[in-house]
Design a protein around this motif. Structure first.
Motif, PDB file in Angstrom:
ATOM      1  N   ALA A   1      26.401  42.702  27.286  1.00 43.72           N
ATOM      2  CA  ALA A   1      25.266  42.796  26.363  1.00 43.72           C
ATOM      3  C   ALA A   1      24.824  41.377  25.998  1.00 43.72           C
ATOM      4  CB  ALA A   1      25.685  43.565  25.126  1.00 43.72           C
ATOM      5  N   ALA A   2      23.551  41.063  26.238  1.00 44.95           N
ATOM      6  CA  ALA A   2      23.069  39.695  26.014  1.00 44.95           C
ATOM      7  C   ALA A   2      21.658  39.719  25.434  1.00 44.95           C
ATOM      8  CB  ALA A   2      23.057  38.937  27.347  1.00 44.95           C
ATOM      9  N   GLY A   3      21.354  38.723  24.602  1.00 48.07           N
ATOM     10  CA  GLY A   3      20.005  38.587  24.050  1.00 48.07           C
ATOM     11  C   GLY A   3      19.540  37.154  24.232  1.00 48.07           C
ATOM     12  N   ILE A   4      18.236  36.972  24.387  1.00 46.49           N
ATOM     13  CA  ILE A   4      17.716  35.619  24.654  1.00 46.49           C
ATOM     14  C   ILE A   4      16.442  35.365  23.871  1.00 46.49           C
ATOM     15  CG2 ILE A   4      16.256  36.172  26.681  1.00 46.49           C
ATOM     16  CD1 ILE A   4      17.806  33.626  27.934  1.00 46.49           C
ATOM     17  N   ASP A   5      16.226  34.082  23.525  1.00 47.55           N
ATOM     18  CA  ASP A   5      14.998  33.725  22.807  1.00 47.55           C
ATOM     19  C   ASP A   5      14.614  32.289  23.132  1.00 47.55           C
ATOM     20  OD1 ASP A   5      12.986  34.544  20.816  1.00 47.55           O
ATOM     21  OD2 ASP A   5      13.776  32.849  19.697  1.00 47.55           O
ATOM     22  N   ILE A   6      13.322  32.063  23.356  1.00 51.67           N
ATOM     23  CA  ILE A   6      12.824  30.691  23.506  1.00 51.67           C
ATOM     24  C   ILE A   6      11.782  30.443  22.426  1.00 51.67           C
ATOM     25  CG2 ILE A   6      11.049  31.229  25.277  1.00 51.67           C
ATOM     26  CD1 ILE A   6      11.821  28.457  26.530  1.00 51.67           C
ATOM     27  N   GLU A   7      11.884  29.274  21.794  1.00 52.59           N
ATOM     28  CA  GLU A   7      10.978  28.929  20.690  1.00 52.59           C
ATOM     29  C   GLU A   7      10.500  27.500  20.852  1.00 52.59           C
ATOM     30  OE1 GLU A   7       9.994  30.843  18.103  1.00 52.59           O
ATOM     31  OE2 GLU A   7      11.252  32.548  18.682  1.00 52.59           O
ATOM     32  N   LEU A   8       9.240  27.277  20.520  1.00 52.07           N
ATOM     33  CA  LEU A   8       8.711  25.920  20.434  1.00 52.07           C
ATOM     34  C   LEU A   8       9.202  25.312  19.125  1.00 52.07           C
ATOM     35  CD1 LEU A   8       6.721  23.767  21.590  1.00 52.07           C
ATOM     36  CD2 LEU A   8       4.907  24.930  20.327  1.00 52.07           C
TER      37      LEU A   8
ATOM     38  N   GLY B 271      16.494  31.181  16.798  1.00 53.47           N
ATOM     39  CA  GLY B 271      16.730  31.741  18.136  1.00 53.47           C
ATOM     40  C   GLY B 271      17.993  32.583  18.181  1.00 53.47           C
ATOM     41  N   VAL B 272      19.025  32.137  17.473  1.00 55.82           N
ATOM     42  CA  VAL B 272      20.274  32.902  17.437  1.00 55.82           C
ATOM     43  C   VAL B 272      20.017  34.275  16.820  1.00 55.82           C
ATOM     44  CG1 VAL B 272      22.581  33.041  16.420  1.00 55.82           C
ATOM     45  CG2 VAL B 272      21.740  30.837  17.264  1.00 55.82           C
ATOM     46  N   LYS B 273      19.290  34.272  15.737  1.00 52.41           N
ATOM     47  CA  LYS B 273      19.065  35.534  15.019  1.00 52.41           C
ATOM     48  C   LYS B 273      18.176  36.484  15.824  1.00 52.41           C
ATOM     49  CE  LYS B 273      20.268  33.312  10.719  1.00 52.41           C
ATOM     50  NZ  LYS B 273      20.405  33.546   9.291  1.00 52.41           N
ATOM     51  N   GLU B 274      17.167  35.930  16.471  1.00 55.16           N
ATOM     52  CA  GLU B 274      16.324  36.763  17.354  1.00 55.16           C
ATOM     53  C   GLU B 274      17.170  37.336  18.500  1.00 55.16           C
ATOM     54  OE1 GLU B 274      13.237  37.867  17.462  1.00 55.16           O
ATOM     55  OE2 GLU B 274      11.994  36.568  16.242  1.00 55.16           O
ATOM     56  N   SER B 275      18.021  36.493  19.092  1.00 50.49           N
ATOM     57  CA  SER B 275      18.836  36.940  20.237  1.00 50.49           C
ATOM     58  C   SER B 275      19.772  38.067  19.822  1.00 50.49           C
ATOM     59  CB  SER B 275      19.660  35.774  20.798  1.00 50.49           C
ATOM     60  OG  SER B 275      18.818  34.746  21.236  1.00 50.49           O
TER      61      SER B 275
ATOM     62  N   ASN C 224      10.541  20.139  24.208  1.00 48.66           N
ATOM     63  CA  ASN C 224      10.291  20.573  22.828  1.00 48.66           C
ATOM     64  C   ASN C 224      10.467  22.076  22.590  1.00 48.66           C
ATOM     65  OD1 ASN C 224       8.222  17.952  22.781  1.00 48.66           O
ATOM     66  ND2 ASN C 224       9.560  18.258  21.013  1.00 48.66           N
ATOM     67  N   PHE C 225      11.129  22.731  23.521  1.00 48.18           N
ATOM     68  CA  PHE C 225      11.474  24.143  23.335  1.00 48.18           C
ATOM     69  C   PHE C 225      12.988  24.259  23.153  1.00 48.18           C
ATOM     70  CE2 PHE C 225       7.327  24.580  25.125  1.00 48.18           C
ATOM     71  CZ  PHE C 225       6.841  25.795  24.662  1.00 48.18           C
ATOM     72  N   THR C 226      13.389  25.281  22.425  1.00 44.00           N
ATOM     73  CA  THR C 226      14.815  25.582  22.267  1.00 44.00           C
ATOM     74  C   THR C 226      15.088  26.939  22.886  1.00 44.00           C
ATOM     75  OG1 THR C 226      14.868  24.361  20.186  1.00 44.00           O
ATOM     76  CG2 THR C 226      16.687  25.896  20.591  1.00 44.00           C
ATOM     77  N   LEU C 227      16.031  26.959  23.808  1.00 40.18           N
ATOM     78  CA  LEU C 227      16.428  28.214  24.445  1.00 40.18           C
ATOM     79  C   LEU C 227      17.798  28.621  23.906  1.00 40.18           C
ATOM     80  CD1 LEU C 227      16.051  30.365  26.717  1.00 40.18           C
ATOM     81  CD2 LEU C 227      17.282  28.798  28.224  1.00 40.18           C
ATOM     82  N   VAL C 228      17.883  29.848  23.432  1.00 38.97           N
ATOM     83  CA  VAL C 228      19.142  30.340  22.861  1.00 38.97           C
ATOM     84  C   VAL C 228      19.499  31.655  23.535  1.00 38.97           C
ATOM     85  CG1 VAL C 228      20.304  31.091  20.756  1.00 38.97           C
ATOM     86  CG2 VAL C 228      18.505  29.380  20.608  1.00 38.97           C
ATOM     87  N   TYR C 229      20.795  31.840  23.826  1.00 45.15           N
ATOM     88  CA  TYR C 229      21.223  33.159  24.288  1.00 45.15           C
ATOM     89  C   TYR C 229      22.575  33.497  23.688  1.00 45.15           C
ATOM     90  CZ  TYR C 229      22.853  30.007  28.041  1.00 45.15           C
ATOM     91  OH  TYR C 229      23.381  28.949  28.745  1.00 45.15           O
TER      92      TYR C 229
END
Ligand SMILES: CC(C)(COP(=O)(O)OP(=O)(O)OC[C@H]1O[C@@H](n2cnc3c(N)ncnc32)[C@H](O)[C@@H]1OP(=O)(O)O)[C@@H](O)C(=O)NCCC(=O)NCCS
Length: 218
Positions: free
Chosen positions: A109-116, A154-158, A208-213
């Protein structure tokens, strides 16, 4: 641009990043869409959104899937049906923002989010970060503060994308443990409706983007 980045996290998890430089027409010519997808695409007001949505289909193709394998549950959470190339079930999570889109495909089970990374996040920090987390952020540099807040978001969205449960409050139910930007990983806890679940979280930054999973700790 074709694939921007591939992260082979381990033997059962892959993350694929697309940098969207193609026109809408160009992307449309490279994917085959099922009817429900075409209808969703037609209903999107912004071309940027449409290109992000289509670039996700390009990523699926890179991973050996196509639009006909991708479906959504009633809450909008995506899932992949097995196909001829991938006969075992896998999880998928999707994110797109401005000119980037990303998918994670995993047996877990995995979740991912990218944010500017944006200054605006400082103004809304108290909406999604609780006081304990805020007091631990300890940033003397504004830019680092923005970057850390973006990781937290990003952590919370993921985690939300993994759990997909209505009623989860980013501020009250998800706590991200202390981390430094150079660590590129941390842990987080979801404490919701008498259940506590820990997560392992990974992050990285580019352009300038942060990728979190995130993954559920088993
Ligand atoms: C649904 C949500 C997670 C989408 O996140 P976002 O940052 O707006 O957009 P992203 O591009 O990162 O993600 C969009 C993708 O998430 C996926 N998604 C949508 N709903 C989902 C759900 N319930 N569960 C898991 N994944 C979901 C979809 O694949 C979607 O892309 P697609 O429809 O093009 O395939 C977000 O809008 C949301 O509802 N968050 C929780 C609500 C909340 O508490 N927000 C703020 C509190 S301060």
């Amino acid at each position: 641009m074709p694939l921007y980045k591939t992260i082979n996290f381990n033997s059962t998890t892959q993350i694929l990043v697309w940098k969207i430089t193609e026109s809408l027409e160009d992307l449309l010519s490279k994917v085959v869409l099922k009817e429900t997808t075409q209808l969703r695409l037609n209903g999107m007001k912004s071309e940027l959104h449409q290109r992000g949505f289509l670039s996700v289909r390009m990523l699926l193709q890179e991973a050996g899937f196509n639009d006909f394998d991708l479906h959504y549950d009633a809450f909008g959470k995506p899932y992949l049906n097995p196909n001829e190339r991938h006969t075992e079930p896998v999880e998928v999570s999707i994110t797109h923002s401005h000119n980037f889109s990303v998918i994670i495909i995993s047996e877990d089970a995995a979740g991912i989010d990218i944010e500017l990374q944006r200054e605006k996040i400082m103004r809304i920090a108290d909406k999604f970060v609780n006081e304990k987390e805020l007091s631990r952020l300890r940033c003397f540099d504004t830019n680092d503060y923005i970057r850390k807040l973006t990781v937290k978001w990003g952590v919370k969205e993921s985690i939300f994308k993994i759990r997909n449960e209505s009623g989860i409050s980013f501020k009250n139910h998800i706590q991200v443990n202390t981390f430094e930007l150079k660590d590129t990983k941390t842990t987080a806890l979801l404490d919701f409706e008498n259940t506590k679940q820990e997560f392992n979280v990974y992050f990285e930054e580019f352009e300038n983007f942060t990728l979190v999973y995130a993954f559920e700790k088993i």
